[in-house]
Scaffold this motif. Structure first.
Motif, PDB file in Angstrom:
ATOM      1  N   GLY A  48       0.785  -1.225   0.000  1.00  0.00           N
ATOM      2  CA  GLY A  48       0.000   0.000   0.000  1.00  0.00           C
ATOM      3  C   GLY A  48       0.816   1.274   0.000  1.00  0.00           C
ATOM      4  N   ARG A  49       2.136   1.180   0.110  1.00  0.00           N
ATOM      5  CA  ARG A  49       2.966   2.383   0.150  1.00  0.00           C
ATOM      6  C   ARG A  49       3.379   2.825  -1.244  1.00  0.00           C
ATOM      7  N   THR A  50       3.657   4.124  -1.360  1.00  0.00           N
ATOM      8  CA  THR A  50       4.262   4.687  -2.551  1.00  0.00           C
ATOM      9  C   THR A  50       5.595   5.299  -2.152  1.00  0.00           C
ATOM     10  N   LEU A  51       6.678   4.905  -2.819  1.00  0.00           N
ATOM     11  CA  LEU A  51       8.008   5.433  -2.532  1.00  0.00           C
ATOM     12  C   LEU A  51       8.504   6.247  -3.715  1.00  0.00           C
ATOM     13  N   PHE A  52       9.362   7.209  -3.434  1.00  0.00           N
ATOM     14  CA  PHE A  52       9.947   8.072  -4.447  1.00  0.00           C
ATOM     15  C   PHE A  52      11.391   7.646  -4.701  1.00  0.00           C
ATOM     16  N   TYR A  53      11.778   7.546  -5.976  1.00  0.00           N
ATOM     17  CA  TYR A  53      13.138   7.132  -6.308  1.00  0.00           C
ATOM     18  C   TYR A  53      13.820   8.189  -7.190  1.00  0.00           C
ATOM     19  N   THR A  54      15.152   8.185  -7.170  1.00  0.00           N
ATOM     20  CA  THR A  54      15.967   9.044  -8.029  1.00  0.00           C
ATOM     21  C   THR A  54      17.061   8.203  -8.664  1.00  0.00           C
ATOM     22  N   VAL A  55      17.205   8.305  -9.977  1.00  0.00           N
ATOM     23  CA  VAL A  55      18.239   7.552 -10.695  1.00  0.00           C
ATOM     24  C   VAL A  55      19.612   8.120 -10.359  1.00  0.00           C
ATOM     25  N   LYS A  56      20.547   7.245  -9.995  1.00  0.00           N
ATOM     26  CA  LYS A  56      21.925   7.639  -9.717  1.00  0.00           C
ATOM     27  C   LYS A  56      22.836   7.431 -10.916  1.00  0.00           C
ATOM     28  N   SER A  57      22.603   6.365 -11.688  1.00  0.00           N
ATOM     29  CA  SER A  57      23.465   6.100 -12.838  1.00  0.00           C
ATOM     30  C   SER A  57      22.735   5.229 -13.844  1.00  0.00           C
ATOM     31  N   ARG A  58      23.169   5.352 -15.098  1.00  0.00           N
ATOM     32  CA  ARG A  58      22.689   4.507 -16.190  1.00  0.00           C
ATOM     33  C   ARG A  58      23.899   4.000 -16.957  1.00  0.00           C
ATOM     34  N   SER A  59      23.849   2.747 -17.375  1.00  0.00           N
ATOM     35  CA  SER A  59      24.929   2.199 -18.191  1.00  0.00           C
ATOM     36  C   SER A  59      24.356   1.133 -19.104  1.00  0.00           C
ATOM     37  N   VAL A  61      25.009  -2.513 -20.709  1.00  0.00           N
ATOM     38  CA  VAL A  61      25.770  -3.748 -20.529  1.00  0.00           C
ATOM     39  C   VAL A  61      25.092  -4.843 -21.336  1.00  0.00           C
ATOM     40  N   ASN A  62      25.831  -5.394 -22.308  1.00  0.00           N
ATOM     41  CA  ASN A  62      25.274  -6.473 -23.132  1.00  0.00           C
ATOM     42  C   ASN A  62      23.952  -6.093 -23.783  1.00  0.00           C
ATOM     43  N   GLY A  63      23.805  -4.800 -24.141  1.00  0.00           N
ATOM     44  CA  GLY A  63      22.573  -4.358 -24.768  1.00  0.00           C
ATOM     45  C   GLY A  63      21.440  -4.128 -23.795  1.00  0.00           C
ATOM     46  N   VAL A  64      21.653  -4.356 -22.508  1.00  0.00           N
ATOM     47  CA  VAL A  64      20.659  -4.103 -21.473  1.00  0.00           C
ATOM     48  C   VAL A  64      21.060  -2.832 -20.730  1.00  0.00           C
ATOM     49  N   GLU A  65      20.105  -1.930 -20.540  1.00  0.00           N
ATOM     50  CA  GLU A  65      20.409  -0.734 -19.760  1.00  0.00           C
ATOM     51  C   GLU A  65      20.277  -1.061 -18.278  1.00  0.00           C
ATOM     52  N   VAL A  66      21.326  -0.752 -17.535  1.00  0.00           N
ATOM     53  CA  VAL A  66      21.343  -0.988 -16.090  1.00  0.00           C
ATOM     54  C   VAL A  66      21.151   0.353 -15.391  1.00  0.00           C
ATOM     55  N   ILE A  67      20.115   0.437 -14.581  1.00  0.00           N
ATOM     56  CA  ILE A  67      19.820   1.657 -13.837  1.00  0.00           C
ATOM     57  C   ILE A  67      20.020   1.373 -12.354  1.00  0.00           C
ATOM     58  N   ARG A  68      20.802   2.217 -11.695  1.00  0.00           N
ATOM     59  CA  ARG A  68      20.941   2.174 -10.245  1.00  0.00           C
ATOM     60  C   ARG A  68      20.235   3.395  -9.687  1.00  0.00           C
ATOM     61  N   ALA A  69      19.399   3.183  -8.711  1.00  0.00           N
ATOM     62  CA  ALA A  69      18.599   4.276  -8.173  1.00  0.00           C
ATOM     63  C   ALA A  69      18.622   4.244  -6.650  1.00  0.00           C
ATOM     64  N   GLN A  70      18.241   5.376  -6.071  1.00  0.00           N
ATOM     65  CA  GLN A  70      18.173   5.510  -4.621  1.00  0.00           C
ATOM     66  C   GLN A  70      16.723   5.792  -4.242  1.00  0.00           C
ATOM     67  N   VAL A  71      16.239   5.104  -3.234  1.00  0.00           N
ATOM     68  CA  VAL A  71      14.874   5.270  -2.767  1.00  0.00           C
ATOM     69  C   VAL A  71      14.883   6.024  -1.448  1.00  0.00           C
ATOM     70  N   ASP A  72      13.981   7.006  -1.324  1.00  0.00           N
ATOM     71  CA  ASP A  72      13.873   7.758  -0.085  1.00  0.00           C
ATOM     72  C   ASP A  72      13.085   6.941   0.925  1.00  0.00           C
ATOM     73  N   ASP A  73      13.802   6.160   1.695  1.00  0.00           N
ATOM     74  CA  ASP A  73      13.188   5.227   2.634  1.00  0.00           C
ATOM     75  C   ASP A  73      13.602   5.603   4.058  1.00  0.00           C
ATOM     76  N   PRO A  74      12.690   6.183   4.855  1.00  0.00           N
ATOM     77  CA  PRO A  74      13.067   6.589   6.215  1.00  0.00           C
ATOM     78  C   PRO A  74      13.615   5.453   7.064  1.00  0.00           C
TER      79      PRO A  74
END
Length: 496
Positions: A48-59, A61-74
């Motif tokens: 039931g929760r909604t969390l907000f995320y922000t992308v830190k990096s994109r790369s 790899v092998n034709g797949v985009e890898v996204i690393r993100a940070q979630v604002d989790d208290p």
């Protein structure tokens, strides 16, 4: 000692609103587009929760985009810059996989079982952990692991541990896209290495495969799996082998198993975080330290729900006395709980378990023929003076290309063997093969492996990164391409 901090913005805190999954979840395509196009957004959890995320990096790899993100989790506010959200995108198929770790548990992207098109982030309920340590029956492996191996490094000087992931047919059905799923598993380890400040080594996915065998997440798979995928292992020469099964009720089932130390693990498809834990066993790691245990290869837990990869597996860290959270908690001890040290000591040997066959980025290759995947009878050549594509004869030097790395960068020059001064470039706008100057980025190219087809590459220009080599219109060109164009996929065959 580095202190890890986490900042919770007032805006992001406002996003922690109660929400019904039914009302706010997105379709699979909308969820894909959100991550493909935006640098931040919301994710809706099945609690039931909604969390907000922000992308830190994109790369890529092998034709797949890898996204690393940070979630604002208290619930994880004592960690700053802690990455615990991995998304992998297949732009050809517009599909994705995702794995999220929060202070209240782990979640993965799944479609509801009732058949509607909406997707949401479902909490993972891992099985009870089996405390048994599975010693490798190959007693010589420890000797090989402890030997002073030179290791295999890429052009950046980092050790490369190649990985093959083999799915059962049932597990492949469960996860959907095996390319994004396998890349996600590998990134759970790379993220933990990064968070733990373990530099100079990374895991690289070199291939995936599917087998009809599905006995479940049991120890026999560690032996039998090498036979199921023997052709793939011979083809890709991975240092580590990962097997993914649909869980069964077979005796001895668990969330995952891995030899200690070793080069093979098996995990259940519902539990991607198990891969990070089992690979830690392959390196030689144990579980939580008990009284009387000796050695420094144990995991560490601050408290319930705050354990590193080998001890609870709640956080994307390997134990390390060099990491401290904002509350002053150190995530390891120098005398017994320092998996980061173990990784640093054994990276070279792990990377040299098998001699790699898939070229490293920027690796000097020698002479090659360049064959188009869309039109298999089309090879690049200069038999008539200019750059052409067409049928060739076996002995033509005009159809052989010298591919050499440019310094320490992941770029190469592609020059003709017959006309040695003719190097591919886009200096004047269009694709040509001619004399170049040493500093021209227009004559430098990146060989990007095609997802699911590691023997194929796309060839992208450094100066104009939107331009790829293709024959979509019948002749060699450099320009923007569509993800699904077979005309922009090339097989490089060595002539050595």
């Amino acid at each position: 000692m580095r202190k890890k901090r986490f900042f919770t913005s007032s805006f992001a805190a406002l996003c922690l609103l109660s929400a019904t999954v039914q009302g706010q979840s997105l379709s699979a395509h909308e969820e894909y587009l959100q991550f493909a196009q935006n640098e931040d957004g919301e994710i809706h959890l099945d609690d039931g929760r909604t969390l907000f995320y922000t992308v830190k990096s994109r790369s890529q790899v092998n034709g797949v985009e890898v996204i690393r993100a940070q979630v604002d989790d208290p619930a994880l506010a004592e960690f700053m810059d802690y990455s615990s959200f991995i998304i992998t995108l297949d732009h050809d198929k517009q599909e994705m996989s995702g794995y999220l770790e929060t202070g209240s548990g782990q979640f993965r992207l799944q479609s509801p079982s009732d058949g509607n098109e909406n997707v949401f982030w479902r909490k993972i309920k891992p099985p009870k952990m089996d405390d048994r340590i599975l010693k490798n029956p190959d007693t010589s492996f420890m000797g090989r692991l402890n030997q002073e191996a030179a290791g295999e490094k890429d052009a950046s000087g980092r050790y490369v541990i190649d990985v093959f992931i083999g799915f059962s047919e049932q597990a492949a059905q469960d996860v959907g896209n095996i390319n994004t799923e396998a890349q996600m598993y590998v990134e759970t380890v790379n993220e933990a290495l990064n968070n733990s400040q373990i530099e100079g080594v990374y895991l690289r996915l070199v291939g995936v495969g599917v087998s009809p065998q599905n006995p479940g997440v049991v120890t026999s798979v560690l032996q039998d799996g090498k036979e199921w995928f023997k052709d793939d292992i011979a083809r890709y020469a991975p240092d580590l082998i990962g097997l993914v099964q649909r869980p069964t009720d077979a005796p001895g089932s668990a969330g995952g198993w891995g030899n200690v130390p070793g080069d093979i693990v098996v995990i259940g498809a519902p539990w991607p975080g198990a891969y990070r834990h089992e690979v830690g066993h392959n390196v030689g790691g144990m579980h939580c330290k008990s009284e009387g245990d000796t050695g420094y290869n144990y995991g560490f837990s601050v408290r319930q729900g705050r354990g590193t990869a080998q001890c609870g597996n709640d956080l994307s860290y390997y134990s390390s006395p060099l990491i401290m959270d904002d509350e002053g908690n150190v995530l390891g001890t120098t005398h017994s709980q320092d998996m980061a040290r173990l990784w640093r000591e054994r990276s070279a040997a792990m990377s040299a378990n098998r001699i790699h066959k898939v070229p490293f980025p920027g690796e000097t290759g020698g002479r090659y023929r360049m064959q188009n995947y869309w039109r298999a009878d089309q090879f690049l050549h200069m038999e008539n003076g200019g750059l052409e594509s067409g049928a060739i004869e076996q002995g033509w030097w005009s159809a052989q290309w010298d591919i050499k790395a440019v310094g320490q960068d992941d770029y190469v020059r592609i020059c003709n063997r017959w006309r040695a001064q003719a190097c591919m470039n886009v200096e004047d706008g269009g694709l040509q093969a001619g004399a170049i100057e040493s500093g021209w980025h227009s004559a430098q190219w990146k060989l990007e492996p095609v997802e699911g087809q590691p023997d194929l590459v796309r060839i992208r220009n450094r100066w104009r990164p939107d331009q790829y080599l293709h024959i979509e219109n019948g002749t060699p060109e450099a320009g923007p391409i569509q993800p699904g164009w077979f005309s922009a996929r090339w097989k490089l065959t060595s002539t050595d």
